[in-house]
Design an enzyme around this catalytic site. Structure first.
Site, PDB file in Angstrom:
ATOM      1  N   CYS A 175     -15.445 -22.800  13.713  1.00  0.00           N
ATOM      2  CA  CYS A 175     -16.594 -22.906  12.808  1.00  0.00           C
ATOM      3  C   CYS A 175     -17.903 -22.492  13.462  1.00  0.00           C
ATOM      4  CB  CYS A 175     -16.720 -24.351  12.330  1.00  0.00           C
ATOM      5  SG  CYS A 175     -16.872 -25.544  13.682  1.00  0.00           S
ATOM      6  N   GLN A 176     -17.865 -21.845  14.610  1.00  0.00           N
ATOM      7  CA  GLN A 176     -19.115 -21.517  15.299  1.00  0.00           C
ATOM      8  C   GLN A 176     -20.065 -20.718  14.422  1.00  0.00           C
ATOM      9  OE1 GLN A 176     -16.215 -21.690  16.673  1.00  0.00           O
ATOM     10  NE2 GLN A 176     -16.287 -22.254  18.818  1.00  0.00           N
TER      11      GLN A 176
END
Length: 462
Positions: free
Chosen positions: A96-97
């Site tokens: 999810c960066q």
């Protein structure tokens, strides 16, 4: 239906711990209710030691693919999905960066980002293996990404499920709002194939006679969202007027969707047959609240976690702001927790030469016992505003959280990340890596709470 699981982007095993109610390391020695047939964990940034994978293997062992090879620590892009064992539940906290609160939404790249494109590996796995049920986790900002075309990325995910014959529920859940020990909002996605017995039961449970068109759809989906759906039964919400449900039809072409689609997805919703139904919901919970104080250690804590007094304050302890518009503070003063967590005013210059005054408000320097922990990030323990600072229960002195405490904030057993199995040898994981693992993890308690509904669903499948 057999409870077989494939865990993608497995980290240190949060989904597996939650599904199998693992409360202590000793619990890994008993038979698991949910059999993990294969998992995948690979971190490109870990060049020498794959810490998360080594921790997972130390606790659970590894899994072979259908060719008898161990591909669990390979880049998922390179794994032939045909070789993955069949499974009935696909789970994963996909990277999810690109959507993370650690970076501003305006600069996030969403599905176009290097990490974001890993969604397509989930899609490929679904296309190849056809898991009847799917449970995924991501940051809450997923439903809004990217800033330039709100909702596009989430709509692409929903459209992929539609094209593969799935119905999808989603809910943004704050763990603290259901009594758990961290104020952490995450998007959970539950999808099920339209040919499952569960899908048929949902249709029957939400059916209305004598209604047609939009009124029927709103009533039916409202019943699913408020009472009959997976998340409604796991995490109750206030029932409101189903006229508040917003509806939108997804474009048939993902290419068209990618180019022009924009929509405000709320914190709860359903996608069925390409039509999405969404509304903002309010949690219902009246039970006990686990706080930061409840999960902290109360015995002797190693002195390395305590903060020297000179690093705490640079001026009067009751001051919570600094103004550097006239005179800049010294490097020593700036390297105090009082400064980093306090309100600020300081002059800055943009790349184009424009000069302006940067300002930000204060946050509490010390996290109190009587509230759930704030959202823990991968930077936990480093010198930054988001790091938790607590008052030691035994001595009253100020310190950082211990590795056990950060594990407890995410609902993991004590010392879950302490040791790893690397090339057949036991290796102790560095403290900063243990904090990083927990910043990347999910709140295990939430998955454990969902497990009851999952078990009930699987017991009724053929």
């Amino acid at each position: 239906m057999e409870k077989t699981v494939c865990e993608l982007f497995a980290g240190v095993g949060g989904f597996r711990c939650g599904l199998n109610s693992i409360k202590s390391i000793e619990d890994t020695e008993r038979p698991e209710k949910w059999k993990t047939v294969w998992f995948s964990q690979w971190e490109p940034a870990d060049k020498k030691i794959q810490w998360a994978h080594s921790c997972y293997v130390n606790r659970f062992g590894t899994c072979m693919d259908l060719q008898g090879q161990d591909t669990t620590n390979c880049d998922i892009n390179t794994v032939d999905k045909k070789t993955v064992p069949d499974h009935n539940l696909l789970v994963g906290g996909f990277p999810c960066q690109d959507y993370s609160v650690a970076s501003s939404l305006a600069t996030s790249k969403g599905l176009e980002g290097k990490k974001g494109v890993l969604w397509w590996d989930i899609r490929d796995m679904l296309e190849e293996k056809g898991a009847p049920f799917v449970l995924l986790e991501n940051v809450d900002r997923l439903i809004k990404s990217p800033a330039s075309q709100r909702g596009r990325d989430f709509a692409i995910i929903l459209a992929c499920f539609r094209d593969l014959g799935y119905t999808v529920e989603w809910r943004v859940i704050n763990a603290a709002e259901y009594g758990y020990q961290q104020r952490r909002r995450r998007t959970f996605i539950f999808a099920y194939r339209d040919d499952t017995a569960y899908a048929n039961r949902i249709v029957e449970a939400t059916a209305y006679n004598g209604m047609f068109g939009e009124e029927l759809h709103r009533k039916s989906m409202g019943k699913l969202l408020f009472s009959e759906g997976f998340f409604a039964k796991s995490f109750p919400i206030e029932i409101c007027d189903d006229k508040k449900i917003h509806m939108v039809k997804l474009p048939k072409s993902i290419g068209e969707l990618s180019r022009s689609f924009s929509f405000v997805f709320e914190n709860a919703g359903v996608m069925k047959d390409g039509m999405t139904y969404t509304l903002r919901t309010t949690p219902v919970y009246d039970g006990n609240q686990i706080t930061l104080g409840d999960i902290m250690e109360d015995g002797d804590v190693d002195r390395t976690f305590f903060i020297p007094k000179e690093r705490l304050y640079y001026t009067s302890p009751d001051r919570d702001h600094s103004d550097e518009t006239c005179e800049r503070l010294s490097d020593t003063e700036r390297k105090t927790w009082q400064y980093i967590k306090g309100a600020k005013k300081l002059p800055r210059k943009a790349k184009n030469g424009h000069e302006y005054i940067f300002s930000e408000g204060p946050i509490p320097m010390i996290d109190e016992y009587d509230k759930p922990a704030r959202t823990m990030l991968t930077s936990e323990g480093s010198f930054n505003r988001t790091t938790h600072i607590v008052r030691d229960k035994k001595t009253g002195e100020i310190r950082l959280l211990t590795p056990i405490e950060v594990e407890h904030i995410q609902g993991f057993p004590s010392d879950w990340t302490k040791e790893c199995l690397v090339d057949g040898e036991m290796v102790e994981m560095p403290v900063h890596k243990r904090r990083f693992m927990m910043g990347n993890a999910l709140v295990v308690n939430l998955v454990n709470q969902m497990e009851e509904q999952l078990s009930e669903i699987f017991e009724k499948e053929k």
